[in-house]
Write a protein that holds these residues in place. Structure first.
Motif, PDB file in Angstrom:
ATOM      1  N   LYS A  71       5.403 -26.547  -8.181  1.00 29.71           N
ATOM      2  CA  LYS A  71       4.471 -25.525  -7.692  1.00 29.71           C
ATOM      3  C   LYS A  71       5.000 -24.139  -8.081  1.00 29.71           C
ATOM      4  CE  LYS A  71       1.946 -24.002  -3.680  1.00 29.71           C
ATOM      5  NZ  LYS A  71       1.580 -24.235  -2.307  1.00 29.71           N
ATOM      6  N   GLY A  95       0.008 -27.518  -8.818  1.00 25.92           N
ATOM      7  CA  GLY A  95       0.232 -26.182  -8.277  1.00 25.92           C
ATOM      8  C   GLY A  95       0.788 -25.179  -9.269  1.00 25.92           C
ATOM      9  N   SER A  97       1.234 -22.066 -11.428  1.00 28.33           N
ATOM     10  CA  SER A  97       0.691 -20.720 -11.187  1.00 28.33           C
ATOM     11  C   SER A  97      -0.033 -20.180 -12.412  1.00 28.33           C
ATOM     12  CB  SER A  97       1.814 -19.762 -10.789  1.00 28.33           C
ATOM     13  OG  SER A  97       2.746 -19.647 -11.850  1.00 28.33           O
TER      14      SER A  97
END
Length: 117
Positions: A71, A95, A97
């Motif tokens: 993530k 997840g 970014s």
């Protein structure tokens, strides 16, 4: 890639034809191992479900099970066809970014944005 017994399931004029990864589907009829078959609802539109086979499972599986992005990490996907879009979806699910899409065909970028690229 022969099936488990090492024999080809295809022939022409009595001579075996070697197939790719246990299944080659450029034939009207074929024999495959039960592990290589998925039942599809007869109501499902075949022009849509055909991409669910190898492309989806390969791209999504490669991202979630092999690359295993954490993530918040950034991910680059090279090639934004069916496999690449599935890989991008895997990165989104994990997840990531930032998902960076790379493809020689710039026409694929708009569709890729729908997958978080």
């Amino acid at each position: 890639g022969m099936i488990h017994d090492g024999e080809s399931r295809f022939s022409i004029n009595g001579k075996p034809i070697h197939h790719f990864l246990g299944t080659s589907t450029f034939s009207e009829y074929t024999v495959v191992h039960s592990g290589q078959v998925a039942k599809i609802n007869p109501e499902a539109p075949l022009d849509k479900v055909c991409i669910v086979s190898c492309g989806l499972s390969t791209g999504l599986g490669a991202t979630l099970n092999v690359a295993k992005p954490k993530k918040g990490q950034s991910v680059a996907v090279f090639g934004l066809g069916a496999v690449g879009l599935a890989a991008a979806e895997g990165a989104r699910i994990a997840g990531a970014s930032r998902i960076i899409g790379v493809d020689l065909n710039s026409n694929r970028f708009e569709e890729a944005k729908k997958f978080g690229v």
